[in-house]
Scaffold this active site. Sequence first.
Site, PDB file in Angstrom:
ATOM      1  N   GLY A 123      25.834   9.281   5.988  1.00 53.94           N
ATOM      2  CA  GLY A 123      26.277   8.019   5.729  1.00 53.94           C
ATOM      3  C   GLY A 123      25.570   7.509   4.447  1.00 53.94           C
ATOM      4  O   GLY A 123      26.000   6.957   3.555  1.00 53.94           O
ATOM      5  N   CYS A 124      24.169   7.714   4.294  1.00 49.94           N
ATOM      6  CA  CYS A 124      23.319   7.288   3.313  1.00 49.94           C
ATOM      7  C   CYS A 124      23.674   7.994   2.098  1.00 49.94           C
ATOM      8  O   CYS A 124      23.594   7.513   1.038  1.00 49.94           O
ATOM      9  CB  CYS A 124      21.850   7.145   3.801  1.00 49.94           C
ATOM     10  SG  CYS A 124      21.639   5.991   5.259  1.00 49.94           S
ATOM     11  N   THR A 125      24.015   9.025   2.269  1.00 55.72           N
ATOM     12  CA  THR A 125      24.036   9.996   1.001  1.00 55.72           C
ATOM     13  C   THR A 125      25.430   9.621   0.472  1.00 55.72           C
ATOM     14  O   THR A 125      25.628   9.604  -0.698  1.00 55.72           O
ATOM     15  CB  THR A 125      24.255  11.632   1.568  1.00 55.72           C
ATOM     16  OG1 THR A 125      22.751  11.751   1.765  1.00 55.72           O
ATOM     17  CG2 THR A 125      24.478  12.311   0.246  1.00 55.72           C
ATOM     18  N   SER A 164      24.995   6.012  -1.377  1.00 58.73           N
ATOM     19  CA  SER A 164      24.355   6.194  -2.499  1.00 58.73           C
ATOM     20  C   SER A 164      24.942   6.893  -3.634  1.00 58.73           C
ATOM     21  O   SER A 164      24.964   6.654  -4.861  1.00 58.73           O
ATOM     22  CB  SER A 164      23.004   6.983  -2.495  1.00 58.73           C
ATOM     23  OG  SER A 164      22.202   6.245  -1.217  1.00 58.73           O
TER      24      SER A 164
END
Length: 147
Positions: A36-38, A41
């Site tokens: 999710g963070c990838t 970003s």
Amino acid sequence: MAPFNAPMTGGQTFALEGRPARYTVLYFYPKDNTPGCTTESIAFREAYPQFQALGADIFGLSRDSLRSHENFKSKLGLPFELISDPEEAVCSQFNVMKLKNMYGKQVRGVERSTFVIDAQGRLVKEWRGVKVNDHVTEVLEFLKSQP
């Protein structure tokens, strides 16, 4: 909004006070190199030129170390800096530390959140409990609606 300083990638220190007269988009995310963070970003990276055209600077923030951030930033080719907050000082100021369920266990972690701070240092918009899909578009639409 209380001023704060925090270390960030590129050997720099983020300081809310004294920033150029621009919008600051501060997105809090749980952990470098997670799906999710990838995705989030990368979405901010892809929209970076649009944010710049609207007079907004983007900064990502998590509790990861500067070393982890430098690797994450390099791997994804992020054109903006990542702020490291291992002591949770900034996370606490923005009240993004929450109890979450991970695999049936309660763990304390960063609630995915985004904040827009105006050129005068005032918090003008916040999103909490963010879902990654279409979130960057929502932030862009908000900035486009500003005078």
